[in-house]
Design a protein around this motif. Structure first.
Motif, mmCIF file in Angstrom:
data_model
loop_
_atom_site.group_PDB
_atom_site.id
_atom_site.type_symbol
_atom_site.label_atom_id
_atom_site.label_comp_id
_atom_site.label_asym_id
_atom_site.label_seq_id
_atom_site.Cartn_x
_atom_site.Cartn_y
_atom_site.Cartn_z
ATOM 1 N N LYS A 138 -6.151 -12.905 31.469
ATOM 2 C CA LYS A 138 -7.033 -12.129 30.603
ATOM 3 C C LYS A 138 -6.416 -11.803 29.247
ATOM 4 O O LYS A 138 -6.954 -10.964 28.529
ATOM 5 N N PHE A 139 -5.302 -12.411 28.928
ATOM 6 C CA PHE A 139 -4.652 -12.192 27.629
ATOM 7 C C PHE A 139 -4.519 -13.514 26.890
ATOM 8 O O PHE A 139 -4.321 -14.559 27.503
ATOM 9 N N GLU A 140 -4.589 -13.435 25.573
ATOM 10 C CA GLU A 140 -4.386 -14.645 24.778
ATOM 11 C C GLU A 140 -2.923 -15.040 24.755
ATOM 12 O O GLU A 140 -2.580 -16.216 24.759
ATOM 13 N N LYS A 141 -2.078 -14.015 24.676
ATOM 14 C CA LYS A 141 -0.640 -14.291 24.585
ATOM 15 C C LYS A 141 0.158 -13.329 25.462
ATOM 16 O O LYS A 141 -0.286 -12.208 25.730
ATOM 17 N N LEU A 142 1.311 -13.790 25.840
ATOM 18 C CA LEU A 142 2.288 -12.947 26.528
ATOM 19 C C LEU A 142 3.594 -13.088 25.748
ATOM 20 O O LEU A 142 4.144 -14.192 25.644
ATOM 21 N N VAL A 143 4.036 -11.981 25.160
ATOM 22 C CA VAL A 143 5.273 -11.995 24.378
ATOM 23 C C VAL A 143 6.348 -11.284 25.183
ATOM 24 O O VAL A 143 6.179 -10.127 25.570
ATOM 25 N N ALA B 288 -5.900 -8.175 19.119
ATOM 26 C CA ALA B 288 -5.529 -9.404 19.810
ATOM 27 C C ALA B 288 -5.128 -9.070 21.225
ATOM 28 O O ALA B 288 -4.476 -8.069 21.469
ATOM 29 N N GLN B 289 -5.550 -9.898 22.163
ATOM 30 C CA GLN B 289 -5.224 -9.638 23.568
ATOM 31 C C GLN B 289 -3.812 -10.142 23.843
ATOM 32 O O GLN B 289 -3.607 -11.268 24.323
ATOM 33 N N VAL B 290 -2.871 -9.300 23.487
ATOM 34 C CA VAL B 290 -1.463 -9.660 23.651
ATOM 35 C C VAL B 290 -0.824 -8.721 24.668
ATOM 36 O O VAL B 290 -0.976 -7.509 24.572
ATOM 37 N N LEU B 291 -0.137 -9.299 25.624
ATOM 38 C CA LEU B 291 0.612 -8.517 26.606
ATOM 39 C C LEU B 291 2.073 -8.555 26.185
ATOM 40 O O LEU B 291 2.640 -9.636 25.992
ATOM 41 N N TRP C 191 0.171 -19.690 32.260
ATOM 42 C CA TRP C 191 0.661 -19.462 30.900
ATOM 43 C C TRP C 191 1.322 -20.742 30.406
ATOM 44 O O TRP C 191 1.927 -21.478 31.189
ATOM 45 N N PHE D 76 -6.165 -4.983 30.362
ATOM 46 C CA PHE D 76 -6.232 -3.632 29.772
ATOM 47 C C PHE D 76 -7.540 -2.985 30.173
ATOM 48 O O PHE D 76 -8.556 -3.654 30.367
ATOM 49 N N ASP E 170 4.174 -3.151 27.181
ATOM 50 C CA ASP E 170 3.202 -2.926 28.250
ATOM 51 C C ASP E 170 3.832 -2.967 29.630
ATOM 52 O O ASP E 170 3.348 -2.321 30.555
ATOM 53 N N LEU F 204 -2.408 -0.650 31.309
ATOM 54 C CA LEU F 204 -2.404 -1.966 31.934
ATOM 55 C C LEU F 204 -2.810 -1.835 33.400
ATOM 56 O O LEU F 204 -2.205 -1.086 34.164
#
Lengths: 74, 446
Positions: B142-147, A20-23, B109, B446, B167, B425
């Motif tokens: 470019k990411f589905e999620k940012l946690v 999954a593309q998770v940052l 976001w 990435f 990251d 990153l």
């Protein structure tokens, strides 16, 4: 000491599906709310800048740029 | 902008949508600034949007923004987070829960979920295509999620980055930056320019620090370069002026006003009538020169305050240090039972910093100096109202010269802002605005 710190770090992991593309980001302190108008609080501001836009943006050299108002672009 | 500097016309893009899918229109913009100025909100940064007379929408994608008086920094101030554009419908639906149970925006976001003091999850705004021009990628991200995980302990954030658990972080403790720079898995980047001043301010209405000779003595008896090197380990620059030389409207004539000189510091205190007592601490009329110093007990302020305490001992001044935990520091600061306080302030320009702190209208906070000076107020007003850049610069220069010659603050360090990332990153470049180094994160991948 380093071992203890690394063990503590492992406990902070967040599980997401492989690929999954998770940052994953860390910050030190949370905010009481994310209503930008009611605060001067820095921990509110970083999230707000991610989820919302201003009429005028600032670039890395502190010059004005434009996200949603092209009349103000350079 | 109209010739009299009072009317700004904003043409909005017609393809901008909120995360909810609703189109952004002039109605949202007008609602946003009316709410910001409303008595119910009491927006502490509402001044950043100028003295608004009227907001009009001649069509859905045009906003006429009319001021009662010109505001030379309006466009700069509109970049601040307090001026983000809100979704009228979303705010009205959520009412008092706006910002807690949700916050719709047009940013790259979208707020997905929030567990207070634990983590915030954002998801990609798929429709986003209007990134600021300095980003190569205008959107979407470019990411589905940012946690974003909340990790209060400095050492835990260091260890987690070293272990590859995260990251990126924009809150990596300064004292560990050197280790991060040599860590094989990490990249450290620094915001440049970087306007973030750590200073100590004097409450001028307190008798102990009412004499500017006393204030200057404390300012010139310290060694800023040594503090930057020994305490911030080179992750800060010594500050000899309040405004950074790279900032808009910095006045170069302020160079040399703060000239470190321990012997001159002693002489100034002698002249001001403070004589060494039997314990080496100076006294006057039976009172020790021992000002109370308030600050938030974070790593930088605490260690810098302790270092300054050591320097000032050598000239017979005893700083009574009073660190406060960040949870109660704002309340204690508001009580103002101190001679000196410290904060670290990010800012945009000389005008930003001068207007915020030195205008008498801002007494008691943030003008904690309680500095009430008609000349300062008049120059600030003229700077704000200037229609030409040179007039704005000239007036803000006069303010800088005056407040520095009065030694209302001890500028100590410009603290560097860093983004520490895992090497996998790419595309991260730290921004300087209000310590928000990640900003939009549009080029990260990435």
């Amino acid at each position: 000491m380093i071992k203890a710190l690394l063990s503590a770090a492992l406990a902070l992991g967040i599980a997401f599906p492989a690929g999954a593309q998770v940052l994953n980001m860390m910050k030190g302190i949370d905010a009481p709310h994310y209503d930008a108008q009611r605060t001067t609080w820095g921990p509110t501001s970083d999230i707000v800048n991610m989820i919302q836009d201003t009429l005028v943006a600032l670039d890395w050299a502190a010059r004005r740029r434009s996200p949603i108002s092209p009349s103000r672009g350079p | 902008m109209s010739p009299d500097g009072k009317l700004y016309t904003f043409k909005l893009r017609d393809d901008v949508t909120f995360c909810s899918g609703k189109k952004l229109t002039a109605e949202d913009v007008i609602f946003t600034f009316k709410r910001l100025k409303s008595p119910e909100i009491k927006g502490p940064f509402a001044w950043r949007s100028g003295n608004i007379k009227e907001l009009r929408a001649p069509d859905p994608y045009t906003v006429e923004y009319e001021l009662n008086e010109p505001f030379s920094e309006l466009l700069l101030q509109l970049t601040m987070f307090t001026n983000v554009i809100l979704n009228k419908d979303n705010v009205e639906t959520l009412g008092k829960d706006y910002g807690v149970k949700g916050a719709d925006g047009t940013g790259p976001w979208c707020l997905d979920s929030w567990q207070p003091r634990t983590h915030i999850t954002l998801k990609r705004h798929d429709a986003y295509r209007w990134g600021p021009s300095m980003y190569k990628n205008k959107g979407p991200v470019k990411f589905e999620k940012l946690v974003i995980k909340i990790v209060p302990e400095d050492s835990s954030r260091v260890a987690a980055m070293m272990a590859g658990q995260f990251d990126t972080t924009h809150q990596f403790p300064s004292q560990f930056i050197a280790q991060a720079k040599v860590a094989p898995m990490l990249t450290v980047t620094q915001a440049n320019p970087n306007f973030q001043l750590l200073y100590f301010g004097f409450k001028t209405t307190r008798p102990m620090v009412a004499d500017k000779r006393v204030r200057e003595a404390m300012s010139i008896a310290i060694d800023r370069a040594a503090i930057a090197k020994a305490i911030l380990l080179g992750n800060a620059d010594p500050a000899y002026s309040i405004v950074d030389p790279a900032a808009l409207d910095h006045d170069p004539k302020t160079a040399g006003i703060v000239k470190e000189d321990v012997e001159r510091a002693r002489k100034l205190l002698d002249e001001a009538g403070w004589k060494p007592g039997v314990d080496g601490i100076r006294e006057k009329d039976g009172v020790k020169l021992a000002p109370r110093v308030y600050y938030t007990a974070n790593a930088n302020s605490a260690r810098v305050a302790e270092a300054i305490q050591g320097y000032l001992r050598k000239i017979g001044v005893h700083w009574q240090l009073q660190p406060w935990d960040s949870t109660i520091a704002p309340v204690k600061m508001a009580e103002q039972d101190y001679e000196i306080w410290s904060v670290t302030v990010p800012y945009l320009s000389a005008g930003d910093l001068m207007n915020l702190y030195f205008d008498s209208a801002n007494i008691p906070t943030p003008n904690r100096m309680n500095w009430k000076d008609p000349e300062t107020d008049a120059w600030l007003k003229a700077g704000r109202a200037a229609l030409a850049a040179e007039d704005r610069t000239r007036n803000y220069a006069l303010v800088q010269q005056k407040v520095m010659r009065e030694h209302l603050w001890i500028p100590v360090l410009n603290i560097n802002m860093h983004e520490v990332t895992n090497k996998k990153l790419k595309g991260m470049r730290p921004h300087m605005i209000y310590q928000n180094t990640f900003y939009k994160g549009l080029d990260a991948s990435f």
